[in-house]
Design a protein around this motif. Sequence first.
Motif, mmCIF file in Angstrom:
data_model
loop_
_atom_site.group_PDB
_atom_site.id
_atom_site.type_symbol
_atom_site.label_atom_id
_atom_site.label_comp_id
_atom_site.label_asym_id
_atom_site.label_seq_id
_atom_site.Cartn_x
_atom_site.Cartn_y
_atom_site.Cartn_z
ATOM 1 N N HIS A 43 0.804 -1.220 0.000
ATOM 2 C CA HIS A 43 0.000 0.000 0.000
ATOM 3 C C HIS A 43 0.834 1.267 0.000
ATOM 4 C CE1 HIS A 43 -3.804 -1.991 0.362
ATOM 5 N NE2 HIS A 43 -3.316 -2.747 1.308
ATOM 6 N N SER A 44 1.890 1.273 0.743
ATOM 7 C CA SER A 44 2.668 2.490 0.931
ATOM 8 C C SER A 44 3.180 3.089 -0.379
ATOM 9 C CB SER A 44 3.811 2.199 1.903
ATOM 10 O OG SER A 44 4.579 3.333 2.093
ATOM 11 N N PRO A 45 3.931 2.362 -1.183
ATOM 12 C CA PRO A 45 4.428 3.000 -2.405
ATOM 13 C C PRO A 45 3.357 3.233 -3.463
ATOM 14 C CG PRO A 45 5.326 0.790 -2.177
ATOM 15 C CD PRO A 45 4.518 1.055 -0.966
ATOM 16 N N SER A 46 2.344 2.394 -3.511
ATOM 17 C CA SER A 46 1.346 2.566 -4.566
ATOM 18 C C SER A 46 0.488 3.806 -4.351
ATOM 19 C CB SER A 46 0.463 1.329 -4.668
ATOM 20 O OG SER A 46 -0.299 1.176 -3.494
ATOM 21 N N ILE A 47 0.093 4.052 -3.133
ATOM 22 C CA ILE A 47 -0.728 5.224 -2.849
ATOM 23 C C ILE A 47 0.114 6.491 -2.901
ATOM 24 C CG2 ILE A 47 -2.089 6.360 -1.061
ATOM 25 C CD1 ILE A 47 -2.987 3.522 -0.213
ATOM 26 N N ILE A 48 1.292 6.421 -2.340
ATOM 27 C CA ILE A 48 2.169 7.580 -2.258
ATOM 28 C C ILE A 48 2.705 7.972 -3.632
ATOM 29 C CG2 ILE A 48 4.375 8.345 -1.326
ATOM 30 C CD1 ILE A 48 2.268 8.279 0.801
ATOM 31 N N ALA A 49 2.955 7.011 -4.494
ATOM 32 C CA ALA A 49 3.536 7.314 -5.803
ATOM 33 C C ALA A 49 2.657 8.265 -6.599
ATOM 34 C CB ALA A 49 3.755 6.024 -6.583
ATOM 35 N N THR A 50 1.367 8.094 -6.504
ATOM 36 C CA THR A 50 0.465 8.946 -7.258
ATOM 37 C C THR A 50 0.522 10.388 -6.764
ATOM 38 O OG1 THR A 50 -0.981 7.044 -7.601
ATOM 39 C CG2 THR A 50 -1.913 9.207 -8.017
ATOM 40 N N LEU A 51 0.458 10.595 -5.470
ATOM 41 C CA LEU A 51 0.494 11.958 -4.932
ATOM 42 C C LEU A 51 1.839 12.624 -5.194
ATOM 43 C CD1 LEU A 51 -0.909 14.200 -3.380
ATOM 44 C CD2 LEU A 51 -0.153 13.119 -1.270
ATOM 45 N N ALA A 52 2.925 11.917 -5.009
ATOM 46 C CA ALA A 52 4.253 12.478 -5.268
ATOM 47 C C ALA A 52 4.411 12.820 -6.748
ATOM 48 C CB ALA A 52 5.335 11.496 -4.837
ATOM 49 N N CYS A 53 3.921 11.957 -7.611
ATOM 50 C CA CYS A 53 4.011 12.202 -9.042
ATOM 51 C C CYS A 53 3.230 13.449 -9.438
ATOM 52 C CB CYS A 53 3.487 10.988 -9.800
ATOM 53 S SG CYS A 53 3.447 11.205 -11.582
ATOM 54 N N TRP A 54 2.057 13.645 -8.861
ATOM 55 C CA TRP A 54 1.255 14.827 -9.195
ATOM 56 C C TRP A 54 1.911 16.103 -8.687
ATOM 57 C CZ3 TRP A 54 -2.620 15.509 -12.556
ATOM 58 C CH2 TRP A 54 -3.170 14.368 -13.101
ATOM 59 N N CYS A 55 2.551 16.067 -7.535
ATOM 60 C CA CYS A 55 3.263 17.263 -7.042
ATOM 61 C C CYS A 55 4.403 17.634 -7.978
ATOM 62 C CB CYS A 55 3.804 17.016 -5.634
ATOM 63 S SG CYS A 55 2.541 17.018 -4.374
ATOM 64 N N ILE A 56 5.176 16.647 -8.402
ATOM 65 C CA ILE A 56 6.271 16.905 -9.334
ATOM 66 C C ILE A 56 5.720 17.378 -10.680
ATOM 67 C CG2 ILE A 56 8.237 15.868 -10.541
ATOM 68 C CD1 ILE A 56 8.702 16.139 -7.540
ATOM 69 N N MET A 57 4.602 16.810 -11.115
ATOM 70 C CA MET A 57 4.003 17.220 -12.382
ATOM 71 C C MET A 57 3.556 18.673 -12.328
ATOM 72 S SD MET A 57 0.894 17.856 -14.157
ATOM 73 C CE MET A 57 -0.236 17.376 -12.908
ATOM 74 N N TYR A 58 2.911 19.084 -11.228
ATOM 75 C CA TYR A 58 2.490 20.480 -11.108
ATOM 76 C C TYR A 58 3.698 21.414 -11.135
ATOM 77 C CZ TYR A 58 -2.284 19.125 -9.908
ATOM 78 O OH TYR A 58 -3.558 18.626 -9.928
ATOM 79 N N ALA A 59 4.770 21.024 -10.477
ATOM 80 C CA ALA A 59 5.986 21.841 -10.487
ATOM 81 C C ALA A 59 6.554 21.938 -11.901
ATOM 82 C CB ALA A 59 7.022 21.247 -9.532
ATOM 83 N N THR A 60 6.556 20.829 -12.629
ATOM 84 C CA THR A 60 7.082 20.825 -13.994
ATOM 85 C C THR A 60 6.239 21.683 -14.922
ATOM 86 O OG1 THR A 60 7.920 18.593 -13.632
ATOM 87 C CG2 THR A 60 7.748 19.320 -15.916
ATOM 88 N N VAL A 61 4.927 21.558 -14.827
ATOM 89 C CA VAL A 61 4.035 22.362 -15.664
ATOM 90 C C VAL A 61 4.216 23.845 -15.363
ATOM 91 C CG1 VAL A 61 1.603 22.932 -16.088
ATOM 92 C CG2 VAL A 61 2.338 20.555 -16.076
ATOM 93 N N LEU A 62 4.258 24.194 -14.095
ATOM 94 C CA LEU A 62 4.455 25.596 -13.727
ATOM 95 C C LEU A 62 5.809 26.117 -14.219
ATOM 96 C CD1 LEU A 62 3.427 28.094 -12.200
ATOM 97 C CD2 LEU A 62 4.595 27.203 -10.190
#
Length: 127
Positions: A43-62
């Motif tokens: 559970h730990s990496p699967s749930i966390i991977a999505t949130l971490a990926c979206w934070c990095i994606m928002y930073a990249t888009v910005l």
Amino acid sequence: MTEAVLPIWAQVVVALLVVFGAFIALLGALGLVRLKSYFERVHSPSIIATLACWCIMYATVLFFSVLEQRLALHALLIAVFVSVTAPITTIFLMRAALFRARRTGQNVPASVSSVVPSDPAHPDNRY
């Protein structure tokens, strides 16, 4: 060649998003290391991977949108792909682990499937 400089507000927001995403990914990695059984660890990496990926994606888009002065959505494809594949992969891995644990007689929840009996000693068990 001239170097483009990001405004200070964009630098701060991008840095916060990247640090927050990295911290969340670190929490997922610590959960993977610290938890005892496979069923807890998955559970730990699967749930966390999505949130971490979206934070990095928002930073990249910005970052690229402000730097190039146009909307840059190339990172969105990566985030969508990770968001779709991570939960599906986790479900398949979890189902395979449960199936294997039931076959070896471990104490796991009973199967709710009418196709696969949960008792390994069941006479109709052909697997």
